[in-house]
Every structure is written in structure tokens, then in C-alpha cells.
Design an enzyme around this catalytic site. Sequence first.
Site: not given
Ligand code: OSB
Ligand code: MG
Length: 367
Positions: A135, A161, A163, A188, A213, A238, A262, A290
Site C-alpha cells: 500500500s 495499492k 492512496k 484506496d 476501496e 474496508d 482486517k 493491514g
Molecule cells: O485503509 O487500508 C487502509 C494503513 C492504516 C490505516 C488504514 C489503511 C492502511 C493501509 C496500509 O493501507 C496497509 C498496511 O500496509 O498495513
Molecule cells: Mg483501506
Amino acid sequence: MRIERATLREIPLRLKEFFEISSGGSQDRRVLLLTLEGDGLEGWSECVASADPSYAYETTDTAWHVLTDFILPRIVGREVGNPVDVLTPVSWVRGHGMAKAAVEMAAWDMAARADGVSLSRKLGGVRDEVPVGVSVGLKPNDEALHEQVEGFLADGYARVKIKIKPGRDVEMLAGLRERFPDVAFMADANSAYTLADVARLKELDALDLMMIEQPLRYDDFLQHARLQEQIETPVCLDESVKSVGDAELALELASCRIINIKPGRVGGLEASRGIHDLMRGAGLAVWCGGMLESGVGRAHNVALASLPGFTLPGDISASSRYWERDIVSPEFEVSNGTMAVPTGAGIGVEIDVQRIEALTTRARTFA
Ligand code: OSB
Ligand code: MG
């Protein structure tokens, strides 16, 4: 097994790099680690609450409060047959799923160790390696983004992924798609859009993304269903899905075609399995997300991702993507787009207790 002791610790862990998402950012993680002990066994888990309530209402401090003032005092001293039953005495506690999940997940680790099997095996895992992605946080410009994506592709991740947020979306993703025509990308938004943005979100359909997402509000189902009707890119939820019941609602309303599971967000591993089973039964995909976990939380995620329905790559990246040094050994590594599922008993990694104790900023033990 009998829960004789519970110890909750907080340690600071600094991410190698600031991680920015549309709803906030983090660099210094406040990691809560829980240890359950009894019958000569231990179970470990990590609470995924963040320091601030920008992803979910729970925070490091609410989890500490709910765990130490309500949950841990009531579960210590109890005999637990099945890890799912460990939370029975606190079934009256409403919400606070991240705090509860930490207890349930530590109990699963302990139960797997009691059986002498890996957590993956105990949960019904069928894979000895799982497909993994990475991510990528919001970057100030395309150049910085392309450079980081290039590096992660060289590391071997199976999908990337990205953001997004208004102002850093369609053009940015189109640029990436042009530069990397064959890479499995997804986006995401962490709830950065509303239904007023449908036209913009529809433009993503041309970019061959695996999914988008959580585009809309963090607790919404209805508007996501209205959005999914109007775009081809699969919607993945999510933030919205915090229980099996939420997943049922999402399915019923057709709010999404994919769920990011998660375990910390949905209340634990049993609920994760429940959502997995439900989605699999409907012929839909799930994957394991994650929360920038240390190796302890990551170990749980890898075990969960070995279940048969976790067909899409997870946000389960190498220890070195997050930390100068992880608190488990061996550290988690990625090769050829996959991560090996530990085979040792329980979560199957050695926990660096000495280092954890040296880093601990506060601890409470219940016996
Ligand atoms: O939206 O998936 C998410 C990290 C912290 C809070 C929300 C998210 C995330 C990530 C990172 O996208 C996922 C990871 O590498 O742990
Ligand atoms: Mg997410």
C-alpha cells in the site's frame, strides 16, 4: 486452557517513512501488544487501533482504557475451551471491536500452541504462501510516486495499492497506468468522496483497476450500493465492515463486490472467518488488509490470508517496508509476490521480548 495472566504493553515503533492517507497520516506508531498466559502457554496479539480516531473511532488510548478497565480483569482466571469463548464475560461491552479482537486473537495463538499446530492450520488455512501487495501512501507529486512504485515492483509485490483523494486521483492514476501498463493496481480513498463525485469516480473505469476501496463515508452501505450500480470498477469495503452482520448488509445491498478483511477491524479471527465464508459462498473475493502492524499483527494476518477464499493479494508487506527492525524473527519477507506462512506453533515467529521490554512505555498485568 486457563487464562492465568494477561499483560498489555505499549511500545513506540517509528515507521521508516511517513504514511499519508486521505483521512490522516502516521509515522510514530503506538503499538499495543497483548500477552495471555496459562497452562505453561503464551498467546500474543497486537491491537490495531491507531493513535488518533481518523480511521476508526477507537484509538490507542480507548483500547487501553477498555482493555484494562473492563475486559482484561474479567477474562483472567477463566477456563477457555475455544478461543471464540474468551470474550463471553464481556459480551455486554458494545463496540470497541479492536480492543476485543486483541484478546480473541491472542487466545487463538495460545490455542494453536496448545495443539502444537500453526495458527494457519488451526484456522483452516490451505496455503503455505500467500500472495501479497503493498500500500503506497499519498505522495506530494507523481515523480515521487512513480519512484516508490518502481522500487516496490522491484521488491516483487504482486499488486500495488495507491492512496487517492480529490486532487490526487484520476490524472495521477492515469499517469501510473501509462508508465506501468501491466501492473495490478488498485486505489484506496479512505472515504474521501461523496456521491456527488460519481462522474469523477466513473473515470476510473478506463484505468483497469482491480478495485476501488472505501470511496465513500466510513460507515456507509447504501451510497456505496448506489455508486457500485454506476461504475464498473469493483467497490471494496474496508472501514464500513466491522462485523459479520455488516458484511451481510453489504451483500444484501450489493454495496461492494470485494471486502478487505482486517481481523482487528472486524472483531477478531472468528469474525474474519465468518466474513470469508459468507463472501466465498456468494462467489465473491476477500483479501487481508493491514494496519501498519508490527510482526506480531502481521503474523496473524498471514495466517488468516492462508484460508482458501483469500484469493487476492493482501496488504501484507515485508517487515522492511515498515521498520528498520521488526520485533519478531525471522522478519517477514516477500519473494515473487508471495510471503511464506510460518509453520511453527501458533503465530510461528519468535518474539523479541527483551527488546519489547526495553521499549515498553507502559504495561499492566492482570493475574
Ligand atoms: O485503509 O487500508 C487502509 C494503513 C492504516 C490505516 C488504514 C489503511 C492502511 C493501509 C496500509 O493501507 C496497509 C498496511 O500496509 O498495513
Ligand atoms: Mg483501506
